[in-house]
Design a protein around this motif. Sequence first.
Motif, PDB file in Angstrom:
ATOM      1  N   PHE A 186      34.129  35.142  49.751  1.00 29.21           N
ATOM      2  CA  PHE A 186      33.035  35.941  50.275  1.00 29.21           C
ATOM      3  C   PHE A 186      33.073  35.995  51.794  1.00 29.21           C
ATOM      4  CE2 PHE A 186      31.640  34.667  46.091  1.00 29.21           C
ATOM      5  CZ  PHE A 186      31.086  35.840  45.596  1.00 29.21           C
ATOM      6  N   LEU A 244      28.204  41.811  47.965  1.00 32.68           N
ATOM      7  CA  LEU A 244      27.928  41.353  46.607  1.00 32.68           C
ATOM      8  C   LEU A 244      27.502  39.892  46.621  1.00 32.68           C
ATOM      9  CD1 LEU A 244      31.007  42.843  44.690  1.00 32.68           C
ATOM     10  CD2 LEU A 244      28.645  43.578  44.435  1.00 32.68           C
ATOM     11  N   GLU A 248      26.415  39.391  41.020  1.00 34.12           N
ATOM     12  CA  GLU A 248      26.973  40.750  41.004  1.00 34.12           C
ATOM     13  C   GLU A 248      28.493  40.715  40.977  1.00 34.12           C
ATOM     14  OE1 GLU A 248      23.546  43.209  43.514  1.00 34.12           O
ATOM     15  OE2 GLU A 248      25.173  42.215  44.579  1.00 34.12           O
ATOM     16  N   SER A 249      29.066  39.786  41.732  1.00 31.76           N
ATOM     17  CA  SER A 249      30.521  39.675  41.782  1.00 31.76           C
ATOM     18  C   SER A 249      31.101  39.320  40.417  1.00 31.76           C
ATOM     19  CB  SER A 249      30.928  38.627  42.828  1.00 31.76           C
ATOM     20  OG  SER A 249      32.326  38.555  42.949  1.00 31.76           O
ATOM     21  N   THR A 252      30.831  42.362  38.054  1.00 30.32           N
ATOM     22  CA  THR A 252      31.827  43.377  38.405  1.00 30.32           C
ATOM     23  C   THR A 252      33.222  42.923  38.012  1.00 30.32           C
ATOM     24  OG1 THR A 252      30.436  44.010  40.292  1.00 30.32           O
ATOM     25  CG2 THR A 252      32.700  44.814  40.287  1.00 30.32           C
ATOM     26  N   THR A 253      33.530  41.653  38.249  1.00 32.44           N
ATOM     27  CA  THR A 253      34.850  41.125  37.919  1.00 32.44           C
ATOM     28  C   THR A 253      35.096  41.166  36.420  1.00 32.44           C
ATOM     29  OG1 THR A 253      34.734  39.657  39.839  1.00 32.44           O
ATOM     30  CG2 THR A 253      36.411  39.170  38.194  1.00 32.44           C
ATOM     31  N   LEU A 268      38.609  37.432  41.993  1.00 33.32           N
ATOM     32  CA  LEU A 268      37.184  37.731  42.019  1.00 33.32           C
ATOM     33  C   LEU A 268      36.962  38.977  42.857  1.00 33.32           C
ATOM     34  CD1 LEU A 268      34.460  36.474  41.028  1.00 33.32           C
ATOM     35  CD2 LEU A 268      34.253  35.467  43.305  1.00 33.32           C
ATOM     36  N   VAL A 269      36.202  39.925  42.332  1.00 29.19           N
ATOM     37  CA  VAL A 269      35.879  41.148  43.076  1.00 29.19           C
ATOM     38  C   VAL A 269      34.752  40.832  44.043  1.00 29.19           C
ATOM     39  CG1 VAL A 269      35.038  43.519  42.930  1.00 29.19           C
ATOM     40  CG2 VAL A 269      36.597  42.638  41.167  1.00 29.19           C
ATOM     41  N   THR A 270      35.031  40.941  45.337  1.00 30.60           N
ATOM     42  CA  THR A 270      34.019  40.615  46.348  1.00 30.60           C
ATOM     43  C   THR A 270      33.602  41.828  47.169  1.00 30.60           C
ATOM     44  OG1 THR A 270      35.775  39.955  47.886  1.00 30.60           O
ATOM     45  CG2 THR A 270      34.790  38.222  46.536  1.00 30.60           C
ATOM     46  N   ARG A 272      32.340  45.831  47.157  1.00 28.28           N
ATOM     47  CA  ARG A 272      31.710  46.781  46.235  1.00 28.28           C
ATOM     48  C   ARG A 272      32.711  47.868  45.840  1.00 28.28           C
ATOM     49  NH1 ARG A 272      26.395  46.060  45.340  1.00 28.28           N
ATOM     50  NH2 ARG A 272      25.310  44.636  46.763  1.00 28.28           N
TER      51      ARG A 272
END
Length: 517
Positions: A186, A244, A248-249, A252-253, A268-270, A272
Amino acid sequence: MKIMLNKTYCSAVYGINACTITVEVIVSTGLHYYIVGLPDNAVKESLRRIESAINSCQLHMPRQKIVVNLAPADIRKEGSSYDLSIAIGILASSGQITNIRLEDYLILGELSLDGSIKPIRGVLPIALQARKEGFKGIILPKANAKEAAIVTEIDVIGVENLTQVVEFLNHTVTIEPTKVNIQTFFQDDTAIYDVDFSDVQGQENIKRALEIAASGGHNLILIGPPGAGKTMLAKRLPTILPPLNMTESLETTKIHSVSGNLKAKDSLVTARPFRSPHHTISDVAMVGGGSNPLPGEISLSHHGVLFLDELPEFKRSVLEVMRQPLESRQITISRAKLTVEYPASFMLIAAMNPCPCGYFNHPEKECICGTNTVQRYLSKISGPLLDRIDLHIEVTPVLFDELSTTRSIDDSRTVRRRVIQTREIQKERFKSFPDVHCNAQMSTRLTREICQIDEAGRKLLKTAIERLSLSARAYDRILKVARTIADMENSPTIDNHHIAEAIQYRNLDRETWNGKF
């Protein structure tokens, strides 16, 4: 001969949730191989991969009757992620692996003919389910290990081939669990983006509208001639959205993991998501589906931005299927044997030319399209869809003086800081409403409760509704936008100038455009 029954455990993913599958294997007298439990063709073909992998790793494939049951039997099993679990069950039933540790681990992965283990999809929801059900750990392809390691309190054993798994289960080698430091993912800044708000010269009114949209989570449409900067502006919207949070992360991930879009380096999707599908996209690709339903573009945009450029060029059916997800923030895909739900809480940003040639209502260039042509072009977008878009913004070309200016321009980090402050006000307001996080997500009932206006404001809004022939839904949209504008000024009440500005963002309802839709 003694009949040996062994159980291993793997997992199946449906929607963005996982279900634990028990793999029961019996090796007995005979020469046939049976796999039951509602397997698809990929699972039925697993014997050939497993046999070759076992032999390639200098292990012994039993030349006996092998029965594999995938339980529960009423759930369809699809894909090749069951290979490793079935192979371990066969080896355990033939006495080549001790079964002491089998009940502690979920085991999954696709086997190659040489015994190597290929990555699979949907690892994050599988790891979350494994922790929930109390498994000690999960054995899976090394390429997926970092993604699974996001989940704490569970050992993630990344392996490269079948031999490693056998040696680990037989205690002949030790494999250290994969660990990741979540905090390193993050970054509370805009360094993860390649573009910045400061790249945009001029267009101050448009940037103001984008900041309002980001502050309240509002949908927005940009209308203007070619080259006016619509796409450039839209691509910079994610850079001013709040970062995020962990919840939320993870959500989304999970979606990107299930769809197979998660890269090995991005566990991990960090950032948006920003999705920009081409206008030739099909209904299924937009909302999700298929025989084994996968998420579509609206779900891949969850907690991010879905950008539809050249909106009238999209098929009418594609646009209409978005109407329900825009309201409910989720999409339900039903098939004969299963129903899955995918979250779809996204900001819709659309861009369009005002007519086929692009110069209708242009201050300098003449439109060559006839009235009927313009009307047909604009009527491709239905009124109900436009009602669900809060801000209608007319974009005009940037003058040379604005392009060459040297004055200071707010960058994305500065704007984002203001957006976060506004969102904090909304977070405090909606703390007793767990499903509402920003003004755009308010229901009609909540809008009337939160967005109180005085008598002067009601008169102003009434005049606008009568002159623009606005629908009841558009009335609520204006109130929500006005509430966001008031929040940006830290005003506890919605004043007349907040309502007046919100009305100005209904360009497609004005007399110039009214009747074209």
